[in-house]
Design an enzyme around this catalytic site. Sequence first.
Site, mmCIF file in Angstrom:
data_model
loop_
_atom_site.group_PDB
_atom_site.id
_atom_site.type_symbol
_atom_site.label_atom_id
_atom_site.label_comp_id
_atom_site.label_asym_id
_atom_site.label_seq_id
_atom_site.Cartn_x
_atom_site.Cartn_y
_atom_site.Cartn_z
ATOM 1 N N SER A 10 14.944 14.920 -45.426
ATOM 2 C CA SER A 10 15.214 14.482 -43.978
ATOM 3 C C SER A 10 14.342 13.469 -43.601
ATOM 4 O O SER A 10 13.136 13.597 -43.625
ATOM 5 C CB SER A 10 14.980 15.757 -43.042
ATOM 6 O OG SER A 10 14.857 15.506 -41.844
ATOM 7 N N HIS A 35 19.286 13.327 -45.447
ATOM 8 C CA HIS A 35 19.624 14.139 -44.124
ATOM 9 C C HIS A 35 19.225 13.711 -42.788
ATOM 10 O O HIS A 35 18.065 13.156 -42.776
ATOM 11 C CB HIS A 35 18.717 15.479 -44.510
ATOM 12 C CG HIS A 35 19.175 16.629 -43.393
ATOM 13 N ND1 HIS A 35 20.107 17.491 -43.541
ATOM 14 C CD2 HIS A 35 18.229 16.986 -42.432
ATOM 15 C CE1 HIS A 35 20.060 18.326 -42.668
ATOM 16 N NE2 HIS A 35 19.169 18.061 -41.761
ATOM 17 N N ASP A 37 18.499 14.250 -38.987
ATOM 18 C CA ASP A 37 18.702 15.068 -37.817
ATOM 19 C C ASP A 37 18.642 14.657 -36.396
ATOM 20 O O ASP A 37 17.813 14.132 -35.853
ATOM 21 C CB ASP A 37 17.136 15.758 -38.202
ATOM 22 C CG ASP A 37 17.075 16.951 -39.195
ATOM 23 O OD1 ASP A 37 18.028 17.698 -39.169
ATOM 24 O OD2 ASP A 37 16.080 16.829 -39.883
ATOM 25 N N MET A 39 19.043 15.163 -32.591
ATOM 26 C CA MET A 39 18.725 16.174 -31.584
ATOM 27 C C MET A 39 18.734 15.588 -30.200
ATOM 28 O O MET A 39 18.228 14.347 -30.040
ATOM 29 C CB MET A 39 17.269 16.656 -31.862
ATOM 30 C CG MET A 39 17.101 17.223 -33.041
ATOM 31 S SD MET A 39 15.401 17.988 -33.369
ATOM 32 C CE MET A 39 15.211 18.017 -35.114
ATOM 33 N N HIS A 68 23.054 16.247 -39.256
ATOM 34 C CA HIS A 68 22.995 17.488 -38.802
ATOM 35 C C HIS A 68 22.860 17.424 -37.397
ATOM 36 O O HIS A 68 21.662 16.878 -36.789
ATOM 37 C CB HIS A 68 21.532 18.059 -39.536
ATOM 38 C CG HIS A 68 21.532 19.543 -38.912
ATOM 39 N ND1 HIS A 68 20.171 19.926 -39.162
ATOM 40 C CD2 HIS A 68 22.036 20.331 -38.246
ATOM 41 C CE1 HIS A 68 19.878 21.126 -38.347
ATOM 42 N NE2 HIS A 68 21.071 21.411 -38.120
ATOM 43 N N MET A 70 22.211 18.662 -33.852
ATOM 44 C CA MET A 70 21.877 19.687 -33.291
ATOM 45 C C MET A 70 21.820 19.264 -31.473
ATOM 46 O O MET A 70 20.940 18.873 -31.019
ATOM 47 C CB MET A 70 20.425 19.951 -33.430
ATOM 48 C CG MET A 70 20.102 20.441 -35.038
ATOM 49 S SD MET A 70 18.501 20.516 -35.556
ATOM 50 C CE MET A 70 18.746 18.680 -36.149
ATOM 51 N N MET A 139 19.826 27.865 -41.422
ATOM 52 C CA MET A 139 18.532 27.427 -41.130
ATOM 53 C C MET A 139 17.306 28.443 -41.345
ATOM 54 O O MET A 139 17.500 29.536 -40.986
ATOM 55 C CB MET A 139 18.699 27.226 -39.578
ATOM 56 C CG MET A 139 19.555 26.085 -39.016
ATOM 57 S SD MET A 139 19.252 24.336 -39.650
ATOM 58 C CE MET A 139 17.477 24.201 -39.146
ATOM 59 N N ASP A 177 17.516 24.713 -44.579
ATOM 60 C CA ASP A 177 16.810 23.568 -43.972
ATOM 61 C C ASP A 177 15.751 24.216 -42.989
ATOM 62 O O ASP A 177 16.021 25.142 -42.302
ATOM 63 C CB ASP A 177 18.036 22.800 -42.931
ATOM 64 C CG ASP A 177 17.672 21.795 -42.062
ATOM 65 O OD1 ASP A 177 16.133 21.444 -42.416
ATOM 66 O OD2 ASP A 177 18.074 21.509 -41.331
#
Length: 225
Positions: A10, A35, A37, A39, A68, A70, A139, A177
Amino acid sequence: MAKVSIISPSILSADFTRLADQIHEAEAAGAGWFHVDVMDGHFVPNLTMGPFVVEACRRSTKLPLDVHLMVEAPDALFEPFAEAGADWLTVHIEACPHIHKSLEAIHALGMRAGVALNPGTPAGAISEVLPQVDLILVMTVDPGFSGGKYVPEMLDKIRSVRSWQEAGRTKALIAVDGGISAQTVPAVAQAGAEVFVAASAVFKHPQGIRAGIHALQAALELAPA
Ligand code: DX5
Ligand code: ZN
């Protein structure tokens, strides 16, 4: 069913002043995917990156980019991430009341579709959409930050998903993850995980990125790159 092992660093813990170099180093050491992330400061308390960074990663590697999301209301972001070069797009079941439609939309844009489950969400929350899911992301921390505390109780959830795979109910890859390190990775692999997302264990390893990936490979008993 044959099990795969993919290390997906990540970039959340990467040094963004040297992102391409860090991606190249991780790739040379044996990373299988990267990966990203995303957010939004609402679904999780942290605020990170968007399609612009995925596009920069796309120009830095040919490896699959595993994005991913979020975020609250992720559907409006599918197209920008597809255009930026995402290969896998994972949404949270907790953020998708119309998950069937969301997964269809991800596929229609040419991406593989993942669904993530927070620690408090049971595996059964996705049982009705299994035929549409290419990746199930369990998760192993409460999402929001790198360096979070690994939740060992998630091993049972990984085992449940693995049993679906073995029973032929899903062909999805099983990913984990959060808090994944050389110490925690053997247990999640044993439980059935196949894709191992790790931020701090790779990018903040005291001996550097290569040593971080090699430590994970050794713990997984994989041959080093
Ligand atoms: C957690 C993110 C993770 C995070 C993992 O909210 O989804 O991908 O970057 O960080 P580590 O591996 O440091 O726990
Ligand atoms: Zn993540």
